[in-house]
Design a protein around this motif. Structure first.
Motif, PDB file in Angstrom:
ATOM      1  N   GLU A 170       0.818  -1.210   0.000  1.00  0.00           N
ATOM      2  CA  GLU A 170       0.000   0.000   0.000  1.00  0.00           C
ATOM      3  C   GLU A 170       0.852   1.260   0.000  1.00  0.00           C
ATOM      4  N   GLN A 171       2.021   1.189   0.633  1.00  0.00           N
ATOM      5  CA  GLN A 171       2.891   2.361   0.722  1.00  0.00           C
ATOM      6  C   GLN A 171       3.778   2.542  -0.501  1.00  0.00           C
ATOM      7  N   ASP A 172       4.068   1.472  -1.220  1.00  0.00           N
ATOM      8  CA  ASP A 172       4.995   1.537  -2.351  1.00  0.00           C
ATOM      9  C   ASP A 172       4.573   0.521  -3.401  1.00  0.00           C
ATOM     10  N   ALA A 173       4.071   0.994  -4.531  1.00  0.00           N
ATOM     11  CA  ALA A 173       3.572   0.109  -5.574  1.00  0.00           C
ATOM     12  C   ALA A 173       4.661  -0.792  -6.146  1.00  0.00           C
ATOM     13  N   SER A 174       5.922  -0.368  -6.071  1.00  0.00           N
ATOM     14  CA  SER A 174       7.000  -1.181  -6.616  1.00  0.00           C
ATOM     15  C   SER A 174       7.200  -2.464  -5.820  1.00  0.00           C
ATOM     16  N   VAL A 175       6.798  -2.460  -4.536  1.00  0.00           N
ATOM     17  CA  VAL A 175       6.831  -3.688  -3.748  1.00  0.00           C
ATOM     18  C   VAL A 175       5.847  -4.703  -4.347  1.00  0.00           C
ATOM     19  N   GLY A 176       4.691  -4.205  -4.736  1.00  0.00           N
ATOM     20  CA  GLY A 176       3.708  -5.065  -5.371  1.00  0.00           C
ATOM     21  C   GLY A 176       4.217  -5.652  -6.682  1.00  0.00           C
ATOM     22  N   LEU A 177       5.018  -4.866  -7.416  1.00  0.00           N
ATOM     23  CA  LEU A 177       5.586  -5.354  -8.666  1.00  0.00           C
ATOM     24  C   LEU A 177       6.558  -6.504  -8.421  1.00  0.00           C
ATOM     25  N   LEU A 178       7.394  -6.371  -7.396  1.00  0.00           N
ATOM     26  CA  LEU A 178       8.325  -7.444  -7.050  1.00  0.00           C
ATOM     27  C   LEU A 178       7.563  -8.709  -6.641  1.00  0.00           C
ATOM     28  N   LEU A 179       6.507  -8.534  -5.859  1.00  0.00           N
ATOM     29  CA  LEU A 179       5.700  -9.684  -5.447  1.00  0.00           C
ATOM     30  C   LEU A 179       5.046 -10.347  -6.651  1.00  0.00           C
ATOM     31  N   LEU A 180       4.577  -9.535  -7.589  1.00  0.00           N
ATOM     32  CA  LEU A 180       3.947 -10.075  -8.789  1.00  0.00           C
ATOM     33  C   LEU A 180       4.943 -10.889  -9.599  1.00  0.00           C
ATOM     34  N   GLN A 181       6.182 -10.400  -9.699  1.00  0.00           N
ATOM     35  CA  GLN A 181       7.215 -11.148 -10.413  1.00  0.00           C
ATOM     36  C   GLN A 181       7.481 -12.483  -9.732  1.00  0.00           C
ATOM     37  N   GLY A 182       7.532 -12.468  -8.396  1.00  0.00           N
ATOM     38  CA  GLY A 182       7.743 -13.707  -7.655  1.00  0.00           C
ATOM     39  C   GLY A 182       6.607 -14.689  -7.846  1.00  0.00           C
ATOM     40  N   LEU A 183       5.369 -14.172  -7.855  1.00  0.00           N
ATOM     41  CA  LEU A 183       4.208 -15.028  -8.037  1.00  0.00           C
ATOM     42  C   LEU A 183       4.133 -15.583  -9.453  1.00  0.00           C
TER      43      LEU A 183
END
Length: 243
Positions: free
Chosen positions: A133-146
């Motif tokens: 929620e604080q940093d969209a780029s964290v979500g991008l890294l998680l998406l790559q991992g998933l």
């Protein structure tokens, strides 16, 4: 028919490759998923011995896991008691993320077991969600991992669709070559110590059957086994053998 793997050229890639994000994101371009998880509140490192359960189906999904060393087997347990492998995860793989997808503490869907002795970095699901929620780029890294996890699951499911156990074993060995293979002078060595029982459990066979089939592959000069480590002399030849 055995799956034809186009990923053999990936053997030369480092296992701990960095997943770079767009330069416009808040994270540094060399920040990895491990870096992100380790920086979260409440993070811990856990070591789980081989064959020990990490979580059972039905356990509260309160933590997200990243594999730092070793391999983890994810499986589904059905009402009949049959347990089917859906993924064999390697270093830097992410799992236990159901609560992030549903937005609440949903029950675990899989049975997670240490396929080898593993070192895990675990973070509270709430901390991971807050970071996204604080940093969209964290979500991008998680998406790559998933995305990597989805590929592994699809490959494993394709492997288990083979009714002939010889083809199923060959496909499984090729998956291990791709994900855990270390190239050498004699071929590709799977960097895991694998018992016949562990292989049997992973692909829904018996130890006796796996021992016989591995013996046949050794007699055909397709592989060698030394101290529970399997070397495939020529993965392409193994794939063609069962096409």
């Amino acid at each position: 028919m055995v799956t034809s793997f186009r990923g053999f050229t990936r053997f030369n890639q480092p296992k701990n490759s960095h997943m770079a994000v767009n330069s416009s994101s808040s994270l540094p371009t060399n920040q990895t998923l491990l870096d992100v998880i380790k920086s979260l509140d409440g993070v811990s490192t856990e070591v789980v011995d081989r064959s020990k359960t990490i979580f059972f189906p039905g356990d509260p999904a309160e933590r997200v896991y990243l594999i730092r060393r070793g391999a983890v087997r994810l499986s589904r347990v059905y009402e009949t008691g049959e347990e089917i492998t859906v993924a064999l995860l390697r270093e830097n793989s992410l799992f236990g993320v159901l609560s992030l997808l549903t937005g609440n503490r949903s029950d675990r869907f899989y049975h997670a077991v240490a396929f080898t002795r593993v070192e895990l970095v675990a973070a509270p699901a709430t901390s991971v969600r807050n970071a996204i929620e604080q940093d969209a780029s964290v979500g991008l890294l998680l998406l790559q991992g998933l995305s990597s996890r989805v590929l592994q699951t699809e490959t494993m499911i394709e492997t288990l669709t083979h009714r002939d156990m010889s083809s199923r074993l060959a496909s499984f060995l090729l998956v291990l070559c791709r994900d855990f293979g270390v190239p050498g002078e004699k071929g590709v060595t799977i960097d895991l110590r694998l018992s016949h029982q562990a292989i049997a459990e992973a692909i829904g066979s018996t130890r006796v059957t796996i021992t016989r089939l591995l013996g046949e592959l050794k007699s055909s000069s397709l592989l060698a086994i030394d101290r529970k480590k399997i070397t495939i002399f020529d993965p392409i030849a193994l794939a063609k053998r069962f096409n």
